[in-house]
Design an enzyme around this catalytic site. Structure first.
Site, PDB file in Angstrom:
ATOM      1  N   CYS A  70       0.861  -1.180   0.000  1.00 15.48           N
ATOM      2  CA  CYS A  70       0.000   0.000   0.000  1.00 15.48           C
ATOM      3  C   CYS A  70       0.898   1.231   0.000  1.00 15.48           C
ATOM      4  O   CYS A  70       1.885   1.276   0.740  1.00 15.48           O
ATOM      5  CB  CYS A  70      -0.874  -0.005   1.257  1.00 15.48           C
ATOM      6  N   HIS A  85     -10.028   1.614   1.648  1.00 11.13           N
ATOM      7  CA  HIS A  85      -9.552   2.978   1.944  1.00 11.13           C
ATOM      8  C   HIS A  85     -10.713   3.965   2.065  1.00 11.13           C
ATOM      9  O   HIS A  85     -10.684   4.847   2.918  1.00 11.13           O
ATOM     10  CB  HIS A  85      -8.612   3.480   0.839  1.00 11.13           C
ATOM     11  N   HIS A 127      -9.019  -3.686  -1.872  1.00  8.08           N
ATOM     12  CA  HIS A 127      -8.018  -2.906  -1.128  1.00  8.08           C
ATOM     13  C   HIS A 127      -8.348  -1.403  -1.190  1.00  8.08           C
ATOM     14  O   HIS A 127      -8.363  -0.718  -0.160  1.00  8.08           O
ATOM     15  CB  HIS A 127      -6.614  -3.175  -1.699  1.00  8.08           C
ATOM     16  N   GLU A 128      -8.639  -0.912  -2.402  1.00  4.82           N
ATOM     17  CA  GLU A 128      -8.938   0.517  -2.545  1.00  4.82           C
ATOM     18  C   GLU A 128     -10.272   0.869  -1.888  1.00  4.82           C
ATOM     19  O   GLU A 128     -10.428   1.935  -1.282  1.00  4.82           O
ATOM     20  CB  GLU A 128      -8.939   0.930  -4.020  1.00  4.82           C
TER      21      GLU A 128
HETATM   22 NI    NI Z   1      -3.578   1.134  -0.061  1.00  5.97          NI
END
Ligand code: NI
Length: 187
Positions: free
Chosen positions: A98, A144, A140-141
């Site tokens: 990341c 966020h 993953h995004e």
């Molecule tokens: Ni990330």
């Protein structure tokens, strides 16, 4: 313009980001800057909170993975107001990185298939199913924009073992090779 990427420890990374509409001020410029920032850092994905904007926007260009995952060729998308409506299958581990955690990689468990609603950069609505590595990068995004980080998905034991590394990331005791902002860096 290359924007500084916020390092682990910045409170913005922990906030649940808010939806936006097409009148969001400076949106086109922000998206352009995010592409430039992501490519400069050699990332495959970048979420708006990582550059200090707590809005539900992330970008992905998975072409660097296309050699090993041919389905990712030309996978370049902007995701606005994304919503994962289903996640299915048996969880699998992958060693993720990341941009907010330079020099750290962790094995993360995620389900292999997702169904997602989102809007593209023209605010056209989409409902699509993604699998495998495409789903992995999106998940993953997507984390966020919900204020969830890689370290929130590892065991408490593992987190204790890397505590020193995490502190060093927050203090800027790392060499990311791209522009960052460290919450605990002494000036
Ligand atoms: Ni990330």
């Amino acid at each position: 313009m290359i924007l500084p990427i916020l390092a682990y420890g910045d409170p913005i990374l922990k906030k649940k980001a808010v939806p936006i509409d097409r009148d969001h001020p400076g949106l086109e410029e922000l998206i352009n800057n995010m592409w430039e920032t992501m490519y400069n850092a050699q990332g495959v994905g970048l979420a708006a909170p990582q550059v200090g904007h707590s809005i539900r926007l992330f970008i992905i260009d998975a072409n660097p993975f296309a050699e090993d995952h041919p389905e990712l060729k030309d996978f370049k998308k902007v995701f606005i107001n994304a919503e994962i409506i289903a996640e299915t299958g048996k969880e699998w581990l992958f060693n993720e990185g990341c941009l907010s955690f330079p020099e750290l990689r962790e094995d993360i468990n995620r389900k292999p298939t997702i169904v997602m609603r989102y809007q593209d950069e023209n605010f056209e609505p989409h409902e699509e199913t993604f699998s495998g590595m495409a789903a992995r990068i999106i998940q993953h995004e997507y984390d966020h924009i919900d204020g969830i980080l890689m370290v929130d998905r590892i065991s408490a034991l593992k987190r204790r073992l890397i505590r020193k590394k995490l502190t060093n990331i927050s203090k800027g005791v790392v060499n990311p090779g791209y522009l960052m902002k460290f919450p605990l860096k002494k000036r």
